[in-house]
Design a protein around this motif. Structure first.
Motif, mmCIF file in Angstrom:
data_model
loop_
_atom_site.group_PDB
_atom_site.id
_atom_site.type_symbol
_atom_site.label_atom_id
_atom_site.label_comp_id
_atom_site.label_asym_id
_atom_site.label_seq_id
_atom_site.Cartn_x
_atom_site.Cartn_y
_atom_site.Cartn_z
ATOM 1 N N ALA A 159 1.090 16.956 54.589
ATOM 2 C CA ALA A 159 -0.036 17.894 54.609
ATOM 3 C C ALA A 159 0.255 19.238 53.957
ATOM 4 C CB ALA A 159 -0.478 18.128 56.052
ATOM 5 N N VAL A 160 1.526 19.570 53.751
ATOM 6 C CA VAL A 160 1.868 20.908 53.277
ATOM 7 C C VAL A 160 2.630 20.861 51.952
ATOM 8 C CG1 VAL A 160 1.932 21.816 55.637
ATOM 9 C CG2 VAL A 160 4.046 21.019 54.574
ATOM 10 N N GLU A 161 2.607 21.983 51.244
ATOM 11 C CA GLU A 161 3.310 22.082 49.967
ATOM 12 C C GLU A 161 4.489 23.048 50.053
ATOM 13 O OE1 GLU A 161 0.489 22.945 46.898
ATOM 14 O OE2 GLU A 161 -0.689 21.153 47.329
ATOM 15 N N TYR A 162 5.009 23.247 51.232
ATOM 16 C CA TYR A 162 6.167 24.083 51.469
ATOM 17 C C TYR A 162 7.122 23.273 52.349
ATOM 18 C CZ TYR A 162 3.385 24.933 55.665
ATOM 19 O OH TYR A 162 2.630 24.769 56.794
ATOM 20 N N PRO A 163 8.357 23.716 52.537
ATOM 21 C CA PRO A 163 9.314 22.924 53.314
ATOM 22 C C PRO A 163 8.854 22.705 54.759
ATOM 23 C CG PRO A 163 10.448 24.625 52.088
ATOM 24 C CD PRO A 163 8.980 24.903 51.957
ATOM 25 N N ARG A 164 8.776 21.459 55.156
ATOM 26 C CA ARG A 164 8.316 21.096 56.497
ATOM 27 C C ARG A 164 9.243 21.639 57.581
ATOM 28 N NH1 ARG A 164 10.125 14.836 57.290
ATOM 29 N NH2 ARG A 164 12.341 15.240 57.083
ATOM 30 N N GLU A 165 10.505 21.897 57.235
ATOM 31 C CA GLU A 165 11.498 22.330 58.219
ATOM 32 C C GLU A 165 11.144 23.638 58.918
ATOM 33 O OE1 GLU A 165 13.045 19.266 55.810
ATOM 34 O OE2 GLU A 165 12.317 21.205 55.131
ATOM 35 N N VAL A 166 10.263 24.443 58.315
ATOM 36 C CA VAL A 166 9.852 25.687 58.959
ATOM 37 C C VAL A 166 9.114 25.391 60.263
ATOM 38 C CG1 VAL A 166 7.633 25.985 57.798
ATOM 39 C CG2 VAL A 166 8.924 27.995 58.497
ATOM 40 N N HIS A 167 8.594 24.176 60.413
ATOM 41 C CA HIS A 167 7.875 23.763 61.623
ATOM 42 C C HIS A 167 8.788 23.129 62.671
ATOM 43 C CE1 HIS A 167 3.833 24.480 60.082
ATOM 44 N NE2 HIS A 167 4.285 24.042 58.924
ATOM 45 N N LYS A 168 10.073 23.002 62.390
ATOM 46 C CA LYS A 168 10.999 22.305 63.293
ATOM 47 C C LYS A 168 11.208 23.121 64.569
ATOM 48 C CE LYS A 168 15.093 19.545 63.268
ATOM 49 N NZ LYS A 168 16.097 18.888 62.489
ATOM 50 N N ALA A 169 10.744 22.570 65.683
ATOM 51 C CA ALA A 169 10.730 23.302 66.953
ATOM 52 C C ALA A 169 12.113 23.547 67.542
ATOM 53 C CB ALA A 169 9.865 22.551 67.966
ATOM 54 N N ASP A 170 13.085 22.712 67.207
ATOM 55 C CA ASP A 170 14.406 22.865 67.828
ATOM 56 C C ASP A 170 15.444 23.454 66.871
ATOM 57 O OD1 ASP A 170 14.555 20.685 66.193
ATOM 58 O OD2 ASP A 170 15.429 19.336 67.674
ATOM 59 N N ALA A 171 14.987 24.216 65.891
ATOM 60 C CA ALA A 171 15.891 24.897 64.969
ATOM 61 C C ALA A 171 15.492 26.372 64.884
ATOM 62 C CB ALA A 171 15.829 24.250 63.589
ATOM 63 N N GLU A 172 16.362 27.186 64.318
ATOM 64 C CA GLU A 172 16.061 28.613 64.195
ATOM 65 C C GLU A 172 15.932 29.081 62.757
ATOM 66 O OE1 GLU A 172 18.687 31.066 66.463
ATOM 67 O OE2 GLU A 172 18.497 29.817 68.238
ATOM 68 N N ARG A 173 16.579 28.373 61.825
ATOM 69 C CA ARG A 173 16.579 28.812 60.427
ATOM 70 C C ARG A 173 16.237 27.655 59.491
ATOM 71 N NH1 ARG A 173 18.594 33.765 59.804
ATOM 72 N NH2 ARG A 173 19.193 33.540 57.653
ATOM 73 N N VAL A 174 15.792 28.037 58.290
ATOM 74 C CA VAL A 174 15.444 27.102 57.228
ATOM 75 C C VAL A 174 16.274 27.488 56.007
ATOM 76 C CG1 VAL A 174 13.534 26.199 55.837
ATOM 77 C CG2 VAL A 174 13.091 27.062 58.120
ATOM 78 N N ASP A 175 16.462 26.570 55.088
ATOM 79 C CA ASP A 175 17.137 26.886 53.843
ATOM 80 C C ASP A 175 16.340 27.968 53.118
ATOM 81 O OD1 ASP A 175 18.302 27.059 51.351
ATOM 82 O OD2 ASP A 175 18.300 24.901 50.978
ATOM 83 N N GLY A 176 16.902 29.143 52.986
ATOM 84 C CA GLY A 176 16.209 30.283 52.403
ATOM 85 C C GLY A 176 15.872 30.126 50.936
ATOM 86 N N ARG A 177 16.549 29.214 50.238
ATOM 87 C CA ARG A 177 16.266 29.025 48.809
ATOM 88 C C ARG A 177 14.961 28.272 48.592
ATOM 89 N NH1 ARG A 177 21.876 26.225 47.991
ATOM 90 N NH2 ARG A 177 20.877 25.239 49.737
ATOM 91 N N THR A 178 14.505 27.527 49.608
ATOM 92 C CA THR A 178 13.312 26.707 49.430
ATOM 93 C C THR A 178 12.077 27.259 50.132
ATOM 94 O OG1 THR A 178 13.853 25.322 51.348
ATOM 95 C CG2 THR A 178 14.695 24.604 49.200
ATOM 96 N N LEU A 179 12.257 28.194 51.030
ATOM 97 C CA LEU A 179 11.125 28.730 51.783
ATOM 98 C C LEU A 179 10.393 29.797 50.965
ATOM 99 C CD1 LEU A 179 9.898 28.233 54.580
ATOM 100 C CD2 LEU A 179 11.118 30.251 55.373
ATOM 101 N N PRO A 180 9.071 29.653 50.781
ATOM 102 C CA PRO A 180 8.321 30.654 50.018
ATOM 103 C C PRO A 180 8.422 32.040 50.653
ATOM 104 C CG PRO A 180 6.980 28.710 50.419
ATOM 105 C CD PRO A 180 8.223 28.560 51.241
ATOM 106 N N GLU A 181 8.364 33.051 49.834
ATOM 107 C CA GLU A 181 8.485 34.431 50.289
ATOM 108 C C GLU A 181 7.472 34.780 51.374
ATOM 109 O OE1 GLU A 181 7.963 38.833 48.349
ATOM 110 O OE2 GLU A 181 8.902 37.281 47.129
ATOM 111 N N GLU A 182 6.252 34.225 51.285
ATOM 112 C CA GLU A 182 5.203 34.524 52.263
ATOM 113 C C GLU A 182 5.576 34.071 53.680
ATOM 114 O OE1 GLU A 182 3.084 33.310 48.422
ATOM 115 O OE2 GLU A 182 4.797 32.659 49.557
#
Length: 125
Positions: free
Chosen positions: A40-63
């Motif tokens: 459903a999304v065009e950004y890294p799905r990992e930002v929605h991961k409930a049991d984590a705190e960080r995402v790969d910063g190189r792939t996460l959009p600035e917004e």
């Protein structure tokens, strides 16, 4: 225009419903639901991961960065440990942003009679 509030597990939702949405507002999910989020999304799905705190910063959009940090969606608590809000991501063709539910009014207008009782079909009454 149709708005659908999905209260079941996202993984159980039909693929057509997920992929044809023109706008989404999604919160945190467990691993089994993340594959459906990715559809459903065009950004890294990992930002929605409930049991984590960080995402790969190189792939996460600035917004979606938090003060420059690649954080997953957060849950906010008061001093007593009660949840008082959480983050969600709103996206459509032109917008991508984090939303904090602490800023949403949690009241709505009730329409209809107060005398009509809605009961669960398995109630014994």
């Amino acid at each position: 225009m149709i708005v659908a509030w999905v209260t079941q597990r996202l993984a159980k939702l039909d693929k057509d419903v997920v992929t044809q949405a023109q706008a989404t507002l999604l919160g945190g999910f467990r691993d089994s639901d993340l594959d459906k989020v990715a559809q459903a999304v065009e950004y890294p799905r990992e930002v929605h991961k409930a049991d984590a705190e960080r995402v790969d910063g190189r792939t996460l959009p600035e917004e979606l960065l938090v003060d420059g940090e690649p954080l997953t969606l957060r849950r906010f608590s008061n001093d007593d440990g009660d949840t008082i809000g959480s983050e969600w991501i709103y996206s459509d063709d032109t917008t991508l942003r984090r939303e904090n539910s602490q800023h949403w009014p949690m009241q709505s207008t009730h329409y209809g009679s107060d005398r009509i009782r809605v009961s669960h079909p398995f109630d014994d009454d």
